[in-house]
Scaffold this motif. Structure first.
Motif, PDB file in Angstrom:
ATOM      1  N   HIS A  80      -5.206  -5.028  -2.312  1.00 50.72           N
ATOM      2  CA  HIS A  80      -4.682  -4.483  -1.077  1.00 50.72           C
ATOM      3  C   HIS A  80      -5.031  -4.884   0.039  1.00 50.72           C
ATOM      4  O   HIS A  80      -4.176  -4.973   1.174  1.00 50.72           O
ATOM      5  CB  HIS A  80      -4.451  -2.894  -1.208  1.00 50.72           C
ATOM      6  N   THR A 131       0.700  -1.226   0.104  1.00 52.18           N
ATOM      7  CA  THR A 131      -0.078  -0.063  -0.058  1.00 52.18           C
ATOM      8  C   THR A 131       0.886   1.144  -0.122  1.00 52.18           C
ATOM      9  O   THR A 131       0.279   2.412  -0.403  1.00 52.18           O
ATOM     10  CB  THR A 131      -0.902   0.098   1.290  1.00 52.18           C
ATOM     11  N   THR A 189      -6.681  -2.908   2.092  1.00 50.47           N
ATOM     12  CA  THR A 189      -6.853  -1.845   2.781  1.00 50.47           C
ATOM     13  C   THR A 189      -6.516  -0.441   1.867  1.00 50.47           C
ATOM     14  O   THR A 189      -6.188  -0.712   0.695  1.00 50.47           O
ATOM     15  CB  THR A 189      -5.883  -1.765   3.902  1.00 50.47           C
ATOM     16  N   ALA A 190      -6.709   0.644   2.302  1.00 52.00           N
ATOM     17  CA  ALA A 190      -6.608   1.786   1.246  1.00 52.00           C
ATOM     18  C   ALA A 190      -5.078   2.051   0.764  1.00 52.00           C
ATOM     19  O   ALA A 190      -4.249   2.111   1.941  1.00 52.00           O
ATOM     20  CB  ALA A 190      -7.181   3.175   1.775  1.00 52.00           C
ATOM     21  N   PRO A 191      -4.701   2.000  -0.289  1.00 52.34           N
ATOM     22  CA  PRO A 191      -3.478   2.228  -0.659  1.00 52.34           C
ATOM     23  C   PRO A 191      -3.040   3.664  -0.861  1.00 52.34           C
ATOM     24  O   PRO A 191      -4.118   4.553  -0.871  1.00 52.34           O
ATOM     25  CB  PRO A 191      -3.176   1.322  -1.936  1.00 52.34           C
ATOM     26  N   THR A 222      -9.665  -2.572  -2.044  1.00 52.76           N
ATOM     27  CA  THR A 222      -9.377  -1.922  -0.684  1.00 52.76           C
ATOM     28  C   THR A 222      -9.966  -2.591   0.678  1.00 52.76           C
ATOM     29  O   THR A 222      -9.778  -2.232   1.680  1.00 52.76           O
ATOM     30  CB  THR A 222      -9.498  -0.476  -0.630  1.00 52.76           C
ATOM     31  N   LEU A 273      -8.885  -1.207  -7.800  1.00 61.14           N
ATOM     32  CA  LEU A 273      -8.178  -1.332  -6.479  1.00 61.14           C
ATOM     33  C   LEU A 273      -9.385  -2.082  -5.504  1.00 61.14           C
ATOM     34  O   LEU A 273     -10.496  -1.452  -5.299  1.00 61.14           O
ATOM     35  CB  LEU A 273      -7.808  -0.205  -5.914  1.00 61.14           C
TER      36      LEU A 273
END
Length: 74
Positions: A50, A23, A52-54, A67, A65
């Motif tokens: 990912h 990320t 989670t937020a990259p 996330t 994406l």
């Protein structure tokens, strides 16, 4: 990249899903090279997972994406 070619030939996959992508901006280069090859070989769409937020820069090489990782109820 040979795995991408073999997988596409065997299963007819139309896109590429890269799992466990970093990320942080420091690791973006690790993702950019395979993304460029996927584009050159016409293997898209390219999905980066990912969990989670990259960093926002990861949106450039990808079509999508992922996330979030967790149960459907969440």
């Amino acid at each position: 990249m040979s795995d991408l070619t073999r997988h596409r030939a065997r299963y007819g996959a139309q896109g590429v899903f890269l799992d466990q992508v970093s990320t942080g901006i420091e690791q973006l280069g690790v993702c950019e090279q395979p993304a460029a090859v996927v584009r050159t070989l016409g293997r898209g769409p390219l999905v980066l997972h990912h969990g989670t937020a990259p960093h926002a820069a990861y949106a450039a090489p990808a079509d999508l994406l992922v996330t979030f990782e967790g149960p459907w109820t969440t």
